[in-house]
Motif scaffolding. Structure first.
Motif, PDB file in Angstrom:
ATOM      1  N   THR A  13       0.846  -1.184   0.000  1.00  0.00           N
ATOM      2  CA  THR A  13       0.000   0.000   0.000  1.00  0.00           C
ATOM      3  C   THR A  13       0.889   1.245   0.000  1.00  0.00           C
ATOM      4  OG1 THR A  13      -0.066   0.196   2.405  1.00  0.00           O
ATOM      5  CG2 THR A  13      -1.706  -1.252   1.366  1.00  0.00           C
ATOM      6  N   ASP A  43      -6.430  -1.580  -5.974  1.00  0.00           N
ATOM      7  CA  ASP A  43      -7.079  -2.750  -5.381  1.00  0.00           C
ATOM      8  C   ASP A  43      -8.588  -2.650  -5.616  1.00  0.00           C
ATOM      9  OD1 ASP A  43      -8.177  -0.968  -3.562  1.00  0.00           O
ATOM     10  OD2 ASP A  43      -6.953  -1.621  -1.875  1.00  0.00           O
ATOM     11  N   GLU A  47      -7.829   1.779  -4.076  1.00  0.00           N
ATOM     12  CA  GLU A  47      -6.637   2.311  -3.419  1.00  0.00           C
ATOM     13  C   GLU A  47      -5.368   1.904  -4.166  1.00  0.00           C
ATOM     14  OE1 GLU A  47      -6.780   4.367  -0.936  1.00  0.00           O
ATOM     15  OE2 GLU A  47      -8.960   4.202  -0.673  1.00  0.00           O
ATOM     16  N   ILE A  49      -1.861   0.400  -4.959  1.00  0.00           N
ATOM     17  CA  ILE A  49      -0.972  -0.657  -4.486  1.00  0.00           C
ATOM     18  C   ILE A  49       0.217  -0.741  -5.439  1.00  0.00           C
ATOM     19  CG2 ILE A  49      -2.691  -2.038  -3.255  1.00  0.00           C
ATOM     20  CD1 ILE A  49      -2.853  -3.842  -5.694  1.00  0.00           C
TER      21      ILE A  49
END
Length: 317
Positions: A13, A43, A47, A49
């Motif tokens: 992340t 993801d 978000e 990654i």
């Protein structure tokens, strides 16, 4: 084409990348727009990654920035090219001598995962050199060498962890073998050692503890990643004179400075704030309320504290 995330290696992340590389989230987003790198995936929740290969390249970019390069001049190169540049830049720094053969021998043992042999070599060096020289002349440069090897991709993460755990065993044994000062002994500063919540590297902390104990300090170590409120509470409960914090090169400079400022405000003069380590922020923008020392400066720093605080009555403050 839709990417099958389940078939890919474990990705990081944006918070993981910030913590592991020392590059701030805001900087990652700026580089993404300005240089088209990194190129994070998304993801199922949308978000960012980051694949392992991009995180590895970001470590190399950060390493070169620490060596004086500008991101726009290096970010377009491949990881292999960046690694070569980092190795050349590190070996060509002005005034830097070639690593001592003992350092290279220890690095080779780490790379070949000969952990017991590494512990024996470190223990033998400790006996020959004494704790102070062992820390300043061998452990500190060796730890920097290990860190550079990891940053350049020459050392796996688990190999770096094996080194860390081996050194902890040797160092802890050396510290416990020293005479421990009484908690209320005159002239013995009460020192709390820890790191800020974002800093998970603890070898610098352990090296500092060894140097403090040699100088007759009474040390209390909380380990790494201690919340600020807990640091302040420990200072109050343990009547601490000095809070000593360690910062690695991977620590984000903005987080380091913000964390120091907040801790200083929370301490409200109850204890001095000391710091050390390889974080660039400590060298470039040293806050006026923090005393920054290298390992070799600790003896003089403790002596200076004793001049400012010549006695202790042993009574609660």
């Amino acid at each position: 084409m839709k990417t099958n995330l389940l078939s890919m290696p474990v990705a990081s992340t944006i918070s993981d990348v910030e913590r592991d590389t020392g590059v701030a989230k805001e900087t990652l987003r700026v580089w993404e727009r300005r240089y088209d790198f990194p190129q994070p995936l998304r993801d199922p929740n949308g978000e960012r990654i980051y694949p392992f290969e991009q995180v590895h390249k970001l470590r190399l970019v950060k390493r070169l920035i620490d060596l004086g390069f500008r991101p726009g001049k290096v970010i377009q190169f491949s990881a292999a090219e960046l690694q070569t540049m980092a190795e050349r830049a590190a070996s060509g720094k002005p005034g830097q001598a070639a690593p001592h053969p003992e350092l290279q021998a220890c690095l080779a043992l780490c790379k070949s995962q000969q952990i017991e042999a590494l512990r024996r070599k470190l223990s033998q060096a400790l006996l020959v050199m004494g704790l102070t020289s062992f820390v300043t002349d061998l452990v500190a440069p060796l730890t920097a060498l290990i860190g550079e090897a990891w940053a350049c991709g020459q050392l796996a993460v688990f190999e770096e962890h094996l080194y860390t755990e081996s050194l902890k065993v040797v160092m802890r044994g050396a510290i416990f073998s020293l005479p421990q000062p009484n908690a209320n002994a005159p002239g013995a500063p009460r020192i709390l050692l820890t790191t800020l919540p974002q800093e998970r590297h603890g070898l610098g902390l352990l090296m500092a503890e060894a140097m403090f104990v040699v100088e007759g300090a009474y040390c209390i170590s909380l380990g790494v990643q201690t919340p600020l409120l807990d640091i302040v509470e420990a200072v109050r409960a343990q009547r601490i004179d000095i809070v000593a914090l360690s910062f690695s090169a991977a620590m984000n400079p903005r987080q380091a400075l913000d964390g120091l400022a907040e801790l200083h405000a929370r301490l409200d003069g109850r204890a001095e704030l000391w710091a050390g380590g390889a974080c660039a922020a400590l060298q470039r923008r040293q806050p006026p309320f923090v005393r920054v020392f290298g390992l070799a400066d600790i003896a003089a720093a403790v002596a200076g504290w004793r001049l400012r605080r010549p006695g202790r009555d042993g009574q609660p403050g």
